[in-house]
Design a protein around this motif. Structure first.
Motif, short mmCIF file in Angstrom:
data_model
loop_
_atom_site.label_atom_id
_atom_site.label_comp_id
_atom_site.label_asym_id
_atom_site.label_seq_id
_atom_site.Cartn_x
_atom_site.Cartn_y
_atom_site.Cartn_z
N SER A 108 -6.16 5.42 7.98
CA SER A 108 -6.31 5.64 6.54
C SER A 108 -7.52 4.90 5.97
O SER A 108 -8.00 5.23 4.89
N TRP A 109 -8.02 3.88 6.71
CA TRP A 109 -9.20 3.15 6.22
C TRP A 109 -10.49 3.92 6.50
O TRP A 109 -11.51 3.65 5.89
N SER A 153 -5.33 7.45 -3.38
CA SER A 153 -5.79 6.28 -2.64
C SER A 153 -5.70 6.42 -1.13
O SER A 153 -6.16 5.55 -0.40
N VAL A 154 -5.11 7.51 -0.64
CA VAL A 154 -4.93 7.66 0.81
C VAL A 154 -4.95 9.14 1.17
O VAL A 154 -4.66 10.00 0.33
N PRO A 211 0.83 -1.21 0.00
CA PRO A 211 0.00 0.00 0.00
C PRO A 211 0.86 1.26 0.00
O PRO A 211 1.98 1.26 0.53
#
Length: 448
Positions: free
Chosen positions: A443-444, A381-382, A342
């Motif tokens: 981060s989720w 993505s983050v 990731p």
């Protein structure tokens, strides 16, 4: 050069340093010089280039740190001799109590560390740590570890530090959000890596002999009249305020404005420390009845114990430059990029590898951010704010013999190589690992 070979050579060089300094008892400066040149020659660098690289690396690091160490030591000596450091220590002791002094030093480290570099905060606060330790019959590392953990956290994760600001720019992060999350995430990390780890670590380090620097901060005779707490704090915190003013000026005015030029000049690390030292010479010295000859003697004699520290800090910079110019740093970075992980973990891993290769947290953050920034621009993505913090966390892990902070901790606290690895290196690695472990689940749930 293959990434595996680069990693093997770097590990062999670090192991050689540990054996030669810790077991053979060879002079650390000589060891760093020999191992640095040997590593460069093994990688195929011409002899002349290897020597030039070591000299350039040493000069670059000393250009940043020599003035800081010298001025910070003089400021600490005058604060100690005039009773200013005693006054601050007594006030903190009354307010916090002996059992909470380590937590008080962590909070002070967080506050002082916000606008200043680690090296500056360290030389400003180490005299206070020594005097508080002596007054309360505590081991110096018991108070030093919480202070350095807090300074390291703010240096790595919280703007307005330059590396964090560069990462914010590279990731197009929001500065205010990064500051908020940096403090929210960094404070518990500083608590775990500082006071809590100190409870476990300090009793297991073994005996640490007082150093010449420690003696000079505590050898003065009792003072009949101490300077006020306000004046003492104003002198100690003057560099912090000036540097903070320089950071604020960058946000408020264009570079052509007079206010920007003045505040940016005064906010320079060396200028801020110079102003505070001159203020201590004049104000604290005159209030305490010290003659000009006495102030001159104090400011000259206190520099003698710093000579070996400066040499070791510079040699660590030379070792880091050899790793960079030999291509070892680039090879290890390529290895991290080839891993399918990731983006948050990749940024952390890149920063950690560059940190091991160069010894500089600032270089590690800026290098990793420069590589990861374009990738983030295409993937989104983050959270960029969390990416800044994770990159900063990785940039302080595994502090070894090519890091200036490693030698500052070892020499100022009087530890041997094994004690420094078991304390300072573990503290820095705890900060790095905890930063990743906290940022990853966040981060989720925090949107990109």
């Amino acid at each position: 050069m293959t990434p595996l070979l680069a990693t093997t050579l770097t590990a062999a060089a670090i192991l050689s340093l540990i054996i030669l300094i810790g077991w053979v008892r060879l002079n650390p400066f000589v060891t760093l010089f020999v191992v640095s040149l040997g590593l460069a020659l093994v990688t195929g660098m011409p002899a002349e280039q290897a020597i030039n690289a070591f000299e350039a690396g040493m000069g670059h690091v000393l250009g940043h740190v020599a003035g800081v160490i010298a001025l910070g030591t003089m400021l600490g000596k005058i604060l100690a001799e005039t009773g200013g450091a005693d006054q601050i220590a007594l006030t903190i002791s009354r307010f916090a109590g002996k059992k909470r002094l380590n937590w008080a030093m962590m909070v002070i480290g967080l506050l002082v560390g916000l606008p200043v570099f680690f090296e500056v905060g360290f030389v400003l606060l180490i005299p206070l740590v020594v005097i508080l330790s002596r007054r309360n019959q505590l081991a110096v590392p018991f108070l030093a570890f919480p202070m350095v953990a807090a300074l390291s956290v703010t240096h790595a994760m919280v703007p307005p530090h330059p590396a964090a600001l560069l990462a914010i720019t590279a990731y197009h992060a929001n500065t205010a959000y990064t500051l908020f999350w940096g403090l929210v995430i960094g404070t518990p990390i500083a608590a775990i890596a500082g006071p809590l780890y100190g409870y476990f670590c300090v009793p297991r380090l073994g005996r640490i002999e007082p150093t010449a620097l420690e003696e000079q901060f505590t050898s003065q005779s009792p003072h009949a009249r101490l300077p006020s707490f306000t004046l003492s704090c104003a002198t100690l915190l003057m560099p912090v305020v000036l540097m903070l003013g320089g950071a604020v000026a960058e946000q408020l005015w264009p570079k052509t404005a007079l206010a920007y030029r003045v505040l940016h000049f005064l906010g320079n690390t060396d200028i801020a420390l110079l102003c505070a030292t001159l203020m201590a010479f004049w104000l604290l010295g005159s209030l305490s009845g010290l003659s000009r000859e006495t102030v001159l003697r104090f400011s000259n004699t206190c520099l003698a114990p710093t000579a070996s520290i400066m040499l070791l800090v510079g040699a660590g910079g030379g070792f880091g430059r050899e790793l960079t110019e030999s291509g070892l740093s680039h090879a290890m970075t390529s290895m991290a990029l080839s891993a399918h992980v990731p983006l948050l973990v990749l940024a952390w891993l890149l920063a950690l590898l560059v940190r091991v290769a160069t010894g500089s947290a600032t270089v590690a953050t800026t290098t990793a951010a420069g590589i990861i920034g374009p990738i983030l621009a295409t993937s989104h993505s983050v959270s960029p704010e969390l990416l800044v913090i994770a990159t900063g966390a990785g940039s302080v892990g595994l502090s070894l013999m090519n890091d200036a902070g490693f030698w500052q901790m070892k020499e100022y606290l009087g530890m041997n190589l094994s004690q420094t690895l078991r304390s300072w290196t573990v503290i820095e690695t705890l900060i790095a690992v905890l930063g990743l472990l906290i940022c990853l689940p966040l981060s989720w749930v925090i949107p990109a």
